[in-house]
Design an enzyme around this catalytic site. Structure first.
Site: not given
Length: 253
Positions: A211, A214, A237
């Site tokens: 993402c 992040c 994740c």
């Protein structure tokens, strides 16, 4: 056989499934990634490939396209991905002729209740991953007996003993890792030999892409996954949870 029937038959005893996985690993121990992919499609009913369309995803997607373009490809759109990733997903899907790409997103009501302002990650990264990735994928995989991942041993300490086939704890599914034994140079060579398109962010210093909020660029000499959740005690994740628990550095997966 449908997943619910497998779970009913096995109950709390995983011995039958474990034996099946051990037999598959023994059978394909010295085979290529392509053979593992082909074997998985032949041996496992209701199988899907899960892809992030990240830095190295095109290798597995290309193999799948060669074997069976109709195999479901599950792509999790966390709605926090880089624009480049979304564009790359369209480009690769069209170029490879993938016929069954399914876009997976979190439920709108869940997002409004748990993360209405998109700031959950600032207080609890694990909860954000669970909301936007783990739970939507678990729901999407509920009708499958197995799924194919792009995980490799070199990517993290938690993956050092990864096999081609493994039993997924708590679900009765089989996870397939065709590239488990590949090294970084194997990935690059395959992409070069097959003239596969690169994710545009790789050239900008992103060897591992998640993402946007992040993921940060990686400096020369750093571990390729150093840009994922930088400075956080976090290495996965959440997609590869074990019994619903986060696998962290130093723990076995």
């Amino acid at each position: 056989m449908p997943l619910d029937l497998i779970q009913t038959e096995l109950g709390n005893d995983r011995s039958e499934l474990t034996e099946r996985v051990e037999a598959l690993n023994a059978r394909f121990r010295h085979h290529s990634a392509h053979d593992v992919m082909h074997g998985a499609i032949e041996e496992i009913d209701e199988l899907a490939l899960v892809s992030s369309f990240g830095a190295e995803s095109v290798v597995l997607l290309h193999m799948m396209a060669v074997v069976d373009k109709m195999t479901p490809v599950l792509f999790i759109d966390t709605q926090m991905l880089f624009t480049e990733t979304l564009e790359y997903q369209h480009e690769v899907s069209e170029r490879l002729g993938l016929q069954n790409v399914r876009i997976i997103r979190a439920d709108d009501e869940d997002l409004q209740r748990e993360d209405p302002y998109g700031a959950l990650r600032l207080n609890d990264m694990d909860a954000c991953c669970n909301l936007r990735k783990t739970f939507p994928l678990q729901m999407a995989l509920s009708g499958y007996c197995g799924w194919i991942t792009g995980r490799k041993r070199f990517q993290a300490g938690t993956r050092a003993a990864l096999d081609f086939f493994e039993v997924e704890d708590g679900t009765g599914r089989i996870k397939v890792n065709p590239l488990a034994h590949w090294a970084p140079e194997d990935v690059r060579a395959y992409m070069d030999e097959n003239n596969l398109p690169r994710h545009p962010l790789v050239a900008k210093g992103y060897p591992s892409i998640g993402c946007a909020p992040c993921t940060s660029p990686v400096k020369e000499g750093e571990d390729p996954r150093a840009g994922r959740w930088r400075d956080q005690n976090k290495e996965e994740c959440g997609i590869h949870f074990v019994d619903g628990k986060m696998v962290r550095v130093g723990e076995k997966q």
